[in-house]
Motif scaffolding. Structure first.
Motif: not given
Ligand SMILES: Cc1ncc(COP(=O)(O)O)c(C=O)c1O
Length: 381
Positions: A71, A176, A202
C-alpha cells in the motif's frame, strides 16, 4: 482439517525466515542511523539485504527503497509522480487494488490530476488499443499504473509490451507487482518499468515490509519527511529484522521458484478438474483457469449454487476449517462486493457464488481433495 487457501491475502512465514528474524531481533537492536558499533552493525544488515534484493531482481541497490508494504509503495510512487515529476494524467485500470484506486481518487480530488481508466474485456484483460489512444490523447505528462498480477482474478500483464508502449509515448510506467514478486523472476535492468511496488508477506516473508523499485535518476523527492533514511525519500527508523527477513524470503522463493511453481500448478489443475466434475457449469473468473494467462497461485471460481444455499457457503467452509476469500460481485441492494468482479461479470455470472482460492507450496493434494469433498457434500446434502 484446517486448510489455508487464502495465500493471495497473505502467506505463512517460512520457518527459516522466522528464525532469521528472531536472531536479528536478538542480536541487532541498534538504530541503523547511530554511528556507534551497534548502529553500524544494523546498517550493515540493511545494506546487505538491499544489495541482495537488488541482485535477485537485477536492479541497483540504490533503486530499492524499503517501505511498509504494498500500500505504501503504491501510494509513494503515485503521489511522488504527481508531486515531483509534473505528472498530470494517470492512466490505470478499474480492477487495480484499492491501494492504487483510492490513492488515485485522492490525487484526483486534491491535486486535480486527470485519471483515465482503461477498457477491459470480459476476462479483465486491458484493452491495449485504448491504452495507446489514451497515451496520445493530449500532451500532458503521463504515468501509467497497471498491476502485474491481479490479486483477485490472477490475470498477468505483459510488462514488456505495456512498458514499451508507455516509453514510446513518453509516459512513465509503474506496476503494482505485489502478487508477482517472489512468484516470478524480474530482470529490472531490462524491463521497461520506471517504478514497481511489492510486499514481503505475499511470498512467505514478514508483514509490514516491502519495497519500491525506483529507477535511478527518476527525480523522486521525499515521500515521508524526517531523517535521512532511504536516501531521504522515506524517513523513519528502518525495521531491520523485517528487512533482513524479506531478503531471506525472496532469496528462498527464487531458489525454489521452479519446483514450487510446478507443485502449486499441479494442485491448481487438480482443483480445476475436480470442480468441473462436481459443477459442470462452473465458471472461472478472469483468466484464472488459464495457465499461461494467469498466475499459478490463484483460482477464482463462480459456482452455480442456488441462492438460499449460497448465503451459507462461506459460513460452511469456515466451519469446516477452510480459509478462502469471498469474491462475489455486488448483490442487488448491497454496496459490498468485489469491484473487480463487478467490472467483468455479466448478470448471469453475478448471480453465482464467487470464491477466490489461492495456493502456496505449504498446501498439498489432500487439502485440495478435502475442499472438493466439502463442496460436493455441501451441494448434495
Ligand atoms: C495487488 C496488491 N496491491 C497492493 C496490496 C497491498 O499490500 P499491503 O497489504 O502490503 O499493503 C495488495 C495486498 O493485498 C495486493 O494484492
Amino acid at each position: 482439517m484446517n486448510v489455508y487457501f487464502d495465500n493471495a491475502a497473505t502467506t505463512p512465514l517460512r520457518k527459516e525466515v522466522i528464525k532469521t528474524i528472531s536472531r536479528v531481533m536478538e542480536e541487532c537492536f541498534g538504530n541503523p542511523s547511530s554511528t556507534h558499533s551497534f548502529g553500524r552493525t544494523a546498517k550493515t544488515y540493511i545494506e546487505t539485504a538491499r544489495k541482495g534484493i537488488a541482485s535477485l531482481l537485477n536492479a541497483l541497490p540504490q533503486e530499492i527503497i524499503f517501505t511498509s508494504g504494498g500500500t505504501e509503495s503504491d501510494n509513494m510512487i503515485l503521489s511522488c509522480a504527481v508531486k515531483d515529476l509534473n505528472v498530470k494524467t494517470i492512466i490505470s485500470s478499474p480492477i487495480e487494488h484499492h491501494a492504487v484506486i483510492h490513492a488515485l481518487d485522492a490525487l484526483k480530488k486534491n491535486q486535480k490530476i486527470n485519471v483515465r481508466y482503461l477498457k477491459l474485456d470480459a476476462q479483465g484483460n486491458i484493452d491495449l488499443n485504448d491504452l495507446e489512444e489514451s497515451l496520445k490523447i493530449d500532451n500532458s505528462k503521463k504515468l501509467v499504473s497497471l498491476m502485474h498480477v491481479n490479486n483477485e482474478i490472477g490475470n498477468i500483464l505483459n510488462l514488456h509490451e505495456v512498458g514499451n508502449l508507455c516509453h514510446n509515448n513518453n509516459a512513465l510506467f509503474h506496476t503494482d507487482a505485489v502478487q508477482g514478486v517472489g512468484h516470478y523472476l524480474f530482470d529490472l535492468k531490462n524491463l521497461p518499468v520506471d517504478f514497481l511496488s511489492s510486499a514481503s508477506h505475499k511470498y512467505h516473508g514478514p508483514k509490514g515490509i516491502g519495497f519500491s523499485f525506483v529507477r535511478k535518476n527518476s527525480g523522486l523527492e521525499p515521500f515521508i519527511y524526517g531523517g535521512a533514511q532511504e536516501r531521504g525519500l522515506r524517513a523513519g527508523t528502518e525495521s531491520v529484522h523485517n528487512i533482513v527477513g524479506m531478503h531471506e524470503a525472496l532469496d528462498i522463493s527464487h531458489k525454489k521458484l521452479e519446483v514450487e511453481k510446478k507443485q502449486i500448478l499441479f494442485l491448481k489443475n487438480h482443483f480445476i478438474k475436480g470442480l468441473i466434475e462436481i459443477f459442470p457449469n462452473v465458471h472461472f473468473n478472469g483468466n484464472s483457469s488459464e495457465n499461461n494467462l494467469s498466475t499459478y497461485t490463484l483460482l477464482n471460481v463462480a459456482l452455480p449454487i442456488d441462492e438460499k444455499k449460497a448465503s451459507l457457503l462461506d459460513f460452511h467452509l469456515d466451519l469446516k476449517g477452510i480459509a478462502c476469500s469471498k469474491g462475489s460481485a455486488c448483490q442487488s441492494g448491497s454496496s459490498q462486493g468485489s469491484h473487480v468482479l463487478n467490472h467483468i461479470q455479466n448478470q448471469k455470472i453475478k448471480k453465482m457464488s464467487s470464491l477466490r482460492f489461492s495456493f502456496s507450496s505449504f498446501n498439498n493434494i489432500d487439502e485440495v481433495d478435502y475442499v472438493l469433498e466439502t463442496l460436493k457434500e455441501f451441494v448434495t446434502q
